[in-house]
Enzyme design. Structure first.
Site, PDB file in Angstrom:
ATOM      1  N   ASP A 170      11.970  25.675  15.152  1.00  0.00           N
ATOM      2  CA  ASP A 170      10.948  26.062  16.128  1.00  0.00           C
ATOM      3  C   ASP A 170       9.804  26.741  15.379  1.00  0.00           C
ATOM      4  O   ASP A 170      10.006  27.785  14.775  1.00  0.00           O
ATOM      5  CB  ASP A 170      11.554  27.003  17.173  1.00  0.00           C
ATOM      6  CG  ASP A 170      10.667  27.166  18.399  1.00  0.00           C
ATOM      7  OD1 ASP A 170       9.446  26.959  18.274  1.00  0.00           O
ATOM      8  OD2 ASP A 170      11.202  27.495  19.470  1.00  0.00           O
ATOM      9  N   CYS A 175      10.442  19.892  29.935  1.00  0.00           N
ATOM     10  CA  CYS A 175       9.157  20.600  29.995  1.00  0.00           C
ATOM     11  C   CYS A 175       8.361  20.293  31.255  1.00  0.00           C
ATOM     12  O   CYS A 175       7.832  21.196  31.907  1.00  0.00           O
ATOM     13  CB  CYS A 175       8.313  20.247  28.781  1.00  0.00           C
ATOM     14  SG  CYS A 175       9.181  20.489  27.230  1.00  0.00           S
ATOM     15  N   SER A 205       4.643  25.951  26.509  1.00  0.00           N
ATOM     16  CA  SER A 205       4.054  25.290  25.347  1.00  0.00           C
ATOM     17  C   SER A 205       3.839  23.817  25.657  1.00  0.00           C
ATOM     18  O   SER A 205       4.725  23.159  26.213  1.00  0.00           O
ATOM     19  CB  SER A 205       4.958  25.440  24.123  1.00  0.00           C
ATOM     20  OG  SER A 205       5.011  26.794  23.741  1.00  0.00           O
ATOM     21  N   ARG A 241       6.879  27.622  16.838  1.00  0.00           N
ATOM     22  CA  ARG A 241       5.932  28.214  17.782  1.00  0.00           C
ATOM     23  C   ARG A 241       5.703  29.696  17.504  1.00  0.00           C
ATOM     24  O   ARG A 241       6.559  30.375  16.955  1.00  0.00           O
ATOM     25  CB  ARG A 241       6.457  28.070  19.223  1.00  0.00           C
ATOM     26  CG  ARG A 241       6.392  26.637  19.710  1.00  0.00           C
ATOM     27  CD  ARG A 241       7.010  26.488  21.073  1.00  0.00           C
ATOM     28  NE  ARG A 241       8.442  26.739  21.049  1.00  0.00           N
ATOM     29  CZ  ARG A 241       9.242  26.582  22.101  1.00  0.00           C
ATOM     30  NH1 ARG A 241       8.738  26.179  23.250  1.00  0.00           N
ATOM     31  NH2 ARG A 241      10.520  26.822  22.009  1.00  0.00           N
TER      32      ARG A 241
END
Ligand SMILES: [Zn+2]
Length: 187
Positions: free
Chosen positions: A121, A63, A48, A123
């Protein structure tokens, strides 16, 4: 939702030579970065977007380093990175920076998101199943430390989970600890 799909183009990169294809889902434009030919059970990394980590080299999260490791592995072993444009666990860049400002005041990553009125979260991974079906992939080896990603792909046969091993630093130590202890990541 109508998904617009680009043609496939070459992407030579410092990690190796990849193919790249874009999938436009409303205002979100996702990317698939892959090696040809794809084998029967490809290695897949679902990443992501994290502008601060991926582009700016932020040490607040892991990330950028995870993306580097994923591209390296996929260059060596084949497979694909599915790059999803859901910045800041899908709260967007502005909200993410506000969450960072709250973290500067001592909140952890979950508390900061909740304070701003979001879930820990936000997502979703439905587009991943669309993309894998488009590539005619039913079985994958998933490169992830996040068991929620396995649950979020009910129609995909995940043959193996490969971990990504990350080194912690003084800035991301608390973040990685929160991920492990409160968000169930297998670190
Ligand atoms: Zn990040």
């Amino acid at each position: 939702m109508i998904i617009n799909i680009s043609n496939i183009a070459n992407l030579p990169s410092r990690f190796g030579n990849f193919k790249i294809q874009a999938f436009q889902e409303g205002i979100k434009e996702h990317l698939v970065i892959f090696k040809e030919p794809l084998n029967d059970i490809p290695l897949v990394r679902i990443h992501s977007e994290c502008l601060t980590g991926d582009v700016l080299g932020s040490l607040k999260c892991d990330c950028g380093e995870q993306l580097v490791q994923a591209l390296d592995k996929i260059n060596a072993l084949g497979g694909m990175v599915i790059y999803l444009r859901q910045e800041g666990r899908n709260i967007g860049l502005l909200n993410k920076i506000n969450a960072y400002a709250l973290q500067d005041k001592g909140l952890n990553t979950i508390e900061a998101n909740l304070r701003l009125g979001f879930q820990e979260d936000e997502r979703s991974y439905e587009i991943v199943e669309f993309i894998l079906a488009y590539f005619n992939i039913q079985k994958i080896r998933l490169l992830t430390n996040n068991p929620n990603k396995i649950e979020s792909l009910p129609h995909i046969d995940i043959i193996e989970r490969w971990p990504i091993v990350m080194a912690s630093n003084k800035y991301n130590k608390e973040y990685l600890k929160t991920k492990k202890e409160l968000m169930g990541h297998l670190l």
